[in-house]
Design an enzyme around this catalytic site. Structure first.
Site, PDB file in Angstrom:
ATOM      1  CE  LYS A  11      -3.953  -2.109   2.351  1.00 33.75           C
ATOM      2  NZ  LYS A  11      -4.829  -2.004   3.539  1.00 33.75           N
ATOM      3  CE1 TYR A  51      -9.094  -2.860  -0.934  1.00 32.23           C
ATOM      4  CE2 TYR A  51      -8.367  -1.143  -2.428  1.00 32.23           C
ATOM      5  CZ  TYR A  51      -8.079  -2.150  -1.535  1.00 32.23           C
ATOM      6  OH  TYR A  51      -6.769  -2.449  -1.225  1.00 32.23           O
ATOM      7  CG  ASN A 114      -3.393  -2.725   6.877  1.00 34.80           C
ATOM      8  OD1 ASN A 114      -3.142  -2.576   5.680  1.00 34.80           O
ATOM      9  ND2 ASN A 114      -4.479  -3.346   7.285  1.00 34.80           N
TER      10      ASN A 114
END
Length: 140
Positions: A11, A51, A114
């Site tokens: 990410k 997503y 994360n």
């Protein structure tokens, strides 16, 4: 064990901090091979489509915004029971709950930032791989 392929995204928080090599070393040290990899800048449309499963959730727009905030590395990992192996290497979504030595415990900044995404099932892995890669881009 069955050799499988799974999908992974490093990410924007990970690429911003130059953690690509350290994170990929974790995959490789734990028996997964990187058989396809691209550094890309996701478009808003790509992130929304990728997503879409979360579209009704309150965090959806923030997730899309985060995923287009910087470059990401999309990749295909291969190995024995790759989906489960990748999930174990990544650690719990919430880094506070992740086991020591996992990617999220070591590198995550928050629950959203994360550092990694990984497929949660073999079926989703196939869909997610096909979203970003053509068959001839995967070199096993």
């Amino acid at each position: 064990m069955v050799t499988q392929r799974t999908f992974s995204i490093l990410k924007p928080d990970a690429t911003r901090r130059n953690l690509t090599g350290k994170i990929n070393a974790k995959f490789e040290e734990n028996g997964l091979r990187i058989v396809a990899q691209k550094r890309i800048r996701m478009t808003k449309e790509q992130a929304e489509q990728f997503y879409a499963v979360h579209k009704q959730r309150p965090f959806y727009q923030d997730l899309v915004k985060f995923m287009i905030s910087g470059p990401v590395v999309v990749q295909v990992l291969e190995g024995d029971d790759a989906v489960a192996a990748n999930r174990k290497i990544m650690g719990a979504t919430n880094p506070a709950n992740a086991e020591p030595g996992t990617i999220r415990k070591e590198f995550a900044e928050s629950m959203e930032a994360n550092s990694v995404h990984g497929s949660d099932s073999l079926e989703n892995a196939k869909t997610e791989i096909a979203f970003f890669f053509k068959d001839d881009e995967i070199v096993g």
